[in-house]
Design a protein around this motif. Structure first.
Motif, PDB file in Angstrom:
ATOM      1  N   GLU A 187      16.998 -19.538 115.383  1.00 50.52           N
ATOM      2  CA  GLU A 187      17.902 -20.744 115.224  1.00 50.52           C
ATOM      3  C   GLU A 187      16.692 -21.780 114.496  1.00 50.52           C
ATOM      4  N   GLN A 188      15.380 -21.926 115.166  1.00 43.95           N
ATOM      5  CA  GLN A 188      14.392 -22.731 114.704  1.00 43.95           C
ATOM      6  C   GLN A 188      14.032 -22.279 113.326  1.00 43.95           C
ATOM      7  N   HIS A 189      13.893 -21.020 113.082  1.00 42.29           N
ATOM      8  CA  HIS A 189      13.526 -20.399 111.861  1.00 42.29           C
ATOM      9  C   HIS A 189      14.579 -21.205 110.914  1.00 42.29           C
ATOM     10  N   GLY A 190      15.992 -20.891 111.066  1.00 40.69           N
ATOM     11  CA  GLY A 190      16.995 -21.362 110.323  1.00 40.69           C
ATOM     12  C   GLY A 190      16.994 -22.934 110.045  1.00 40.69           C
ATOM     13  N   LYS A 191      16.469 -23.677 111.088  1.00 41.94           N
ATOM     14  CA  LYS A 191      16.314 -25.197 111.025  1.00 41.94           C
ATOM     15  C   LYS A 191      15.119 -25.319 110.128  1.00 41.94           C
ATOM     16  N   ASP A 192      13.928 -24.739 110.264  1.00 40.35           N
ATOM     17  CA  ASP A 192      12.871 -24.812 109.226  1.00 40.35           C
ATOM     18  C   ASP A 192      13.420 -24.650 107.876  1.00 40.35           C
ATOM     19  N   LEU A 193      14.016 -23.485 107.532  1.00 35.61           N
ATOM     20  CA  LEU A 193      14.247 -23.346 106.284  1.00 35.61           C
ATOM     21  C   LEU A 193      15.424 -24.484 105.692  1.00 35.61           C
ATOM     22  N   SER A 289      20.759  -6.627 120.795  1.00 33.26           N
ATOM     23  CA  SER A 289      19.809  -5.424 120.546  1.00 33.26           C
ATOM     24  C   SER A 289      19.172  -5.890 119.112  1.00 33.26           C
ATOM     25  N   VAL A 290      20.187  -6.033 118.130  1.00 31.84           N
ATOM     26  CA  VAL A 290      19.602  -6.229 116.866  1.00 31.84           C
ATOM     27  C   VAL A 290      18.741  -7.399 116.529  1.00 31.84           C
ATOM     28  N   LEU A 291      19.197  -8.340 117.188  1.00 34.89           N
ATOM     29  CA  LEU A 291      18.584  -9.676 116.974  1.00 34.89           C
ATOM     30  C   LEU A 291      17.070  -9.486 117.494  1.00 34.89           C
ATOM     31  N   LEU A 292      16.799  -8.646 118.727  1.00 35.64           N
ATOM     32  CA  LEU A 292      15.610  -8.400 119.037  1.00 35.64           C
ATOM     33  C   LEU A 292      14.688  -7.623 118.094  1.00 35.64           C
ATOM     34  N   GLN A 293      15.421  -6.661 117.255  1.00 33.33           N
ATOM     35  CA  GLN A 293      14.778  -5.972 116.271  1.00 33.33           C
ATOM     36  C   GLN A 293      14.534  -6.575 115.099  1.00 33.33           C
ATOM     37  N   LEU A 294      15.350  -7.620 114.643  1.00 29.87           N
ATOM     38  CA  LEU A 294      15.061  -8.396 113.497  1.00 29.87           C
ATOM     39  C   LEU A 294      14.224  -9.591 113.643  1.00 29.87           C
ATOM     40  N   GLU A 295      13.663  -9.926 114.914  1.00 24.38           N
ATOM     41  CA  GLU A 295      12.809 -11.133 114.979  1.00 24.38           C
ATOM     42  C   GLU A 295      11.731 -11.194 114.187  1.00 24.38           C
ATOM     43  N   THR A 296      10.868 -10.026 114.195  1.00 22.15           N
ATOM     44  CA  THR A 296       9.572 -10.069 113.461  1.00 22.15           C
ATOM     45  C   THR A 296       9.988 -10.024 111.938  1.00 22.15           C
ATOM     46  N   THR A 297      10.969  -9.361 111.638  1.00 23.66           N
ATOM     47  CA  THR A 297      11.105  -9.335 110.051  1.00 23.66           C
ATOM     48  C   THR A 297      11.607 -10.688 109.422  1.00 23.66           C
ATOM     49  N   VAL A 298      12.622 -11.333 110.338  1.00 19.39           N
ATOM     50  CA  VAL A 298      12.875 -12.855 109.872  1.00 19.39           C
ATOM     51  C   VAL A 298      11.819 -13.582 110.125  1.00 19.39           C
ATOM     52  N   GLU A 299      11.054 -13.508 111.229  1.00 11.20           N
ATOM     53  CA  GLU A 299       9.892 -14.698 111.284  1.00 11.20           C
ATOM     54  C   GLU A 299       8.767 -14.437 110.207  1.00 11.20           C
ATOM     55  N   GLY A 300       8.643 -13.124 109.605  1.00  7.77           N
ATOM     56  CA  GLY A 300       7.785 -12.994 108.506  1.00  7.77           C
ATOM     57  C   GLY A 300       7.934 -13.447 107.354  1.00  7.77           C
ATOM     58  N   MET A 301       9.430 -13.253 106.969  1.00  6.09           N
ATOM     59  CA  MET A 301      10.087 -13.915 105.773  1.00  6.09           C
ATOM     60  C   MET A 301      10.087 -15.285 105.849  1.00  6.09           C
ATOM     61  N   THR A 302      10.416 -16.039 106.929  1.00  7.99           N
ATOM     62  CA  THR A 302      10.499 -17.484 107.336  1.00  7.99           C
ATOM     63  C   THR A 302       9.270 -18.234 107.230  1.00  7.99           C
ATOM     64  N   ARG A 303       7.861 -17.353 107.691  1.00 10.52           N
ATOM     65  CA  ARG A 303       6.574 -17.793 107.594  1.00 10.52           C
ATOM     66  C   ARG A 303       6.251 -17.745 106.179  1.00 10.52           C
ATOM     67  N   THR A 304       6.783 -16.670 105.285  1.00 10.24           N
ATOM     68  CA  THR A 304       6.473 -16.616 103.810  1.00 10.24           C
ATOM     69  C   THR A 304       6.636 -17.841 102.983  1.00 10.24           C
ATOM     70  N   CYS A 305       8.220 -18.285 103.400  1.00  7.01           N
ATOM     71  CA  CYS A 305       8.623 -19.034 102.702  1.00  7.01           C
ATOM     72  C   CYS A 305       8.224 -20.636 103.000  1.00  7.01           C
ATOM     73  N   LEU A 306       7.805 -20.842 104.338  1.00  2.48           N
ATOM     74  CA  LEU A 306       7.192 -22.023 104.753  1.00  2.48           C
ATOM     75  C   LEU A 306       5.690 -22.074 104.283  1.00  2.48           C
ATOM     76  N   GLU A 307       4.973 -21.007 104.035  1.00  3.10           N
ATOM     77  CA  GLU A 307       3.582 -21.301 103.656  1.00  3.10           C
ATOM     78  C   GLU A 307       3.311 -21.241 102.281  1.00  3.10           C
ATOM     79  N   THR A 308       4.628 -20.841 101.610  1.00  8.63           N
ATOM     80  CA  THR A 308       4.388 -21.100 100.141  1.00  8.63           C
ATOM     81  C   THR A 308       4.240 -22.371  99.603  1.00  8.63           C
ATOM     82  N   PRO A 309       3.163 -22.817  98.940  1.00  3.19           N
ATOM     83  CA  PRO A 309       3.028 -24.066  98.558  1.00  3.19           C
ATOM     84  C   PRO A 309       3.866 -24.778  97.858  1.00  3.19           C
TER      85      PRO A 309
END
Length: 677
Positions: A187-193, A289-309
């Motif tokens: 949810e925090q990733h969603g708020k950041d996006l 269980s799916v949320l636990l599996q998706l966390e790393t992928t979602v976090e990676g894509m969110t970080r990519t968006c946030l780090e894109t200047p």
């Protein structure tokens, strides 16, 4: 109608009986057919143009998209769904959550008549929501046991039997707590996006406004130029064309720059929108269980968006039409040109143009020139007056800010002085405070012992625990199960189903506070008036009179119990009045459903003030006061009591949260002050 998701490669819509969707690292979906037929083992996502090498990347099934397709099919295409119970080709009308099958009317009636499936949750198509599509999963090794635990070391879901096996030495927590933490992070990733999308939207709006401003400026200047050159068309036609060409070039360059910025920002915005939309789908459709599996992928894509200047702030120069010298040009044109006869003396009379004019013509030209200069002077004076007014407004604003700053500094000095005096007063009456625990000031600036909250360092008394009914495990949790060892009788509680603290509450003359966090799991649906847990205080001689202290003389408690009034789990407060009478306060329904397999974490706090003779029971998770008892008999020391009950129906694990481990927020302090005063 909601749009059905499409494959990011072949662009075909996913269907319930079609190819299974798989999840790409970019969080887009690809169908199974495209995965198996990928040329060279490489898939190119048409949405974000990202290539995935299947030899290096193992794709997982897109559980979120599968559940979304299921829900959209039930919602918009129910006629495509046939009964799967008997495969008789009949039109399905409902969905059994337990059997995970579609049922026709006939099978639905038969399904509800069987004893094994009578209590299954059956939903009509019109009542199905993403929430009731969730179904509990069982362990693949121990099929009878549900996956209700999460091994943080192995990063996988396990059951209680797995916990006793090869996962015994691992760090294990409850599945719903781990899922709640993951949900909060996603949810925090969603708020950041969302914040990033908002900034991008603002940036896009600014670019579009600048584009519109450029268009308006172009129109305005074109009209000005056309109006100016209309009177001079015969002499200045070529100059007009040159200026219009310059304006077009400058506007075209400006719009090209803005268009490039807009395209870049829209591309980044589209990528973030896709990921944000998928996060919303995860939170809506994904299981724990799916949320636990998706966390790393979602976090990676969110970080990519946030780090894109983000695109740098643009500064678009505004074009203006400079008319300096226009008056002089008109004046020169009015006196330019005359008809003369070419003679030998022409060179001598040419420089002195005014000699070819009459005195009247010369005076008229001179008067017109002076009028133009006077108009220009008035314009400059008006411009200077406007600048002077702006400077005066800016000066007034700076003076006002300076005065506000002085007031803030004065208030800060007063606050520091009050804080210093408060600390001095506190030091004088906190000298004899116990060293264990921690202290919080309930009201800033009030040097009153009764405004000091002492978070006690309480401990379970293991030597007094009733081991015939409860025990305290190695992690310090009070469990409602009989001890596996043979207990020594001497000094132990023999009737009370629980234990007490090692020492009674001190008479400190200030509020004292402690908390309990309990994990409750219902083994079956509870019958009426079944007691689950109890916290409270009582006098020493009342500690072991009965299996509980609720309603006993000289006792004050809060119980979690099955309530006949509300037909569910409620919180009940008792205070003992006389030897035979206990006062029962109105109960409050809890958030724990009365159904087999339900589990919940309950978090309660107790504030005791011997000076005011009050006890306050607080629900920490809901952040509200359950009840306040304001006629407490504090003539004798009171002992904190902790009870857990009925091991055959419910599993209870109670943990003490005391001292500096308590998260004492300002909101919680304000709630305690309001309840005590």
């Amino acid at each position: 109608m909601d749009t059905f998701p499409k494959c990011s490669v072949c662009h075909n819509e996913f269907t319930l009986k079609g190819p299974v969707p798989f999840l790409l690292p970019c969080l887009h979906a690809v169908c199974e057919k495209c995965v198996t037929s990928a040329a060279g083992g490489v898939i190119s996502c048409s949405t974000c143009q990202r290539e995935v090498n299947l030899t290096d990347t193992s794709l997982q099934k897109n559980a979120v998209r599968q559940k979304e397709i299921f829900h959209l099919t039930v919602k918009h295409r129910p006629t495509e769904l046939l009964c799967t119970h008997e495969d008789d080709g009949n039109q399905a009308v409902c969905w059994c959550q337990g059997c995970e099958e579609f049922l026709c009317e006939y099978c639905q009636n038969m399904h509800s008549s069987f004893k094994l499936s009578r209590n299954h949750a059956v939903h009509n198509f019109g009542d199905i929501t993403p929430q009731n599509l969730e179904n509990g999963t069982h362990c693949s090794i121990h099929e009878r046991y549900p996956l209700d635990l999460f091994d943080k070391s192995c990063n996988m879901c396990i059951c209680s039997q797995c916990r006793r096996g090869k996962h015994a030495d691992h760090e294990v927590g409850y599945l719903d707590e781990a899922a709640e933490e993951v949900t909060q992070r996603i949810e925090q990733h969603g708020k950041d996006l969302s914040a990033l999308l908002s900034r991008q939207q603002t940036h896009l709006q600014s670019i579009r406004q600048d584009t519109q401003l450029a268009n308006r400026t172009q129109d305005t200047l074109r009209k000005t130029i056309e109006h100016t050159f209309r009177s001079l068309r015969s002499q200045l036609d070529q100059r007009e064309k040159e200026l219009l060409i310059d304006l077009e070039c400058q506007t075209r360059d400006t719009k090209a720059t803005l268009h490039a910025l807009e395209a870049s920002c829209e591309e980044h915005h589209a990528r973030c929108t896709d990921i944000s939309g998928y996060i919303q789908k995860c939170l809506l459709y994904a299981s724990t269980s799916v949320l636990l599996q998706l966390e790393t992928t979602v976090e990676g894509m969110t970080r990519t968006c946030l780090e894109t200047p983000s695109p740098e702030t643009h500064d678009v120069p505004e074009a203006v039409f400079n008319t300096n010298g226009l008056s002089k040009l008109k004046s020169d044109m009015s006196g330019f040109g005359n008809i003369t006869t070419l003679t030998e003396d022409s060179e001598e009379v040419t420089p002195e143009d005014k000699q070819t004019q009459t005195n009247d013509d010369y005076l008229v030209d001179l008067e017109q020139k002076h009028k133009m200069e006077l108009a220009k002077l008035k314009s400059n004076i008006a411009s200077d007056n406007e600048r002077t007014e702006q400077l005066q407004q800016l000066t007034d604003k700076l003076n006002a800010e300076a005065n506000n700053m002085k007031l803030m500094l004065a208030e800060k000095d007063i606050t520091c002085q009050v804080a210093s005096e408060t600390i001095h007063h506190l030091q004088t009456f906190l000298i004899d405070f116990p060293t264990e625990g921690c202290v919080h000031l309930l009201k800033i600036g009030v040097a009153d012992r009764r405004m000091v909250l002492h978070c006690l360092r309480l401990k379970y008394d293991k030597d007094r625990a009733n081991l015939q009914k409860v025990h305290i495990n190695t992690e310090g949790h009070l469990i409602n199960r009989k001890s596996g060892i043979r207990p020594a009788v001497k000094g132990r509680l023999m009737e009370y189903s629980g234990t007490c603290s090692t020492v009674p509450l001190p008479r400190a003359g200030c509020p004292q506070y402690w908390e309990m966090k309990s994990r409750v799991c219902l083994d079956k649906t509870l019958p009426e008036d079944l007691l689950i847990l109890e916290v409270g205080v009582c006098q020493e001689e009342r500690r072991d009179v009965c299996h509980c202290i609720g309603g006993r003389p000289a006792s004050y408690s809060m119980s979690v119990v099955h309530c006949t009034t509300h037909g569910g789990i409620c919180r009940t407060t008792w205070m003992g009045m006389t030897y035979f009478v206990g006062m029962y306060l109105p109960c409050l329904p809890d958030t724990l459903p009365n159904s087999a397999g339900a589990s919940h974490t309950l978090h309660y706090g107790v504030a005791y003030d011997d000076a005011r003779e009050k006890i306050v029971f607080i629900d920490v998770k809901e952040n509200k006061v359950i009840s306040t008892i304001d006629i407490v008999d504090s003539s004798q020391p009171l002992w904190p009591m902790f009870g857990v009950y009925n091991p055959g129906d419910v599993t209870v694990s109670m943990t003490l949260v005391v001292g500096s481990d308590i998260n004492m927020t300002e909101e919680k302090k304000a709630m305690i002050v309001k309840a005590l005063l």
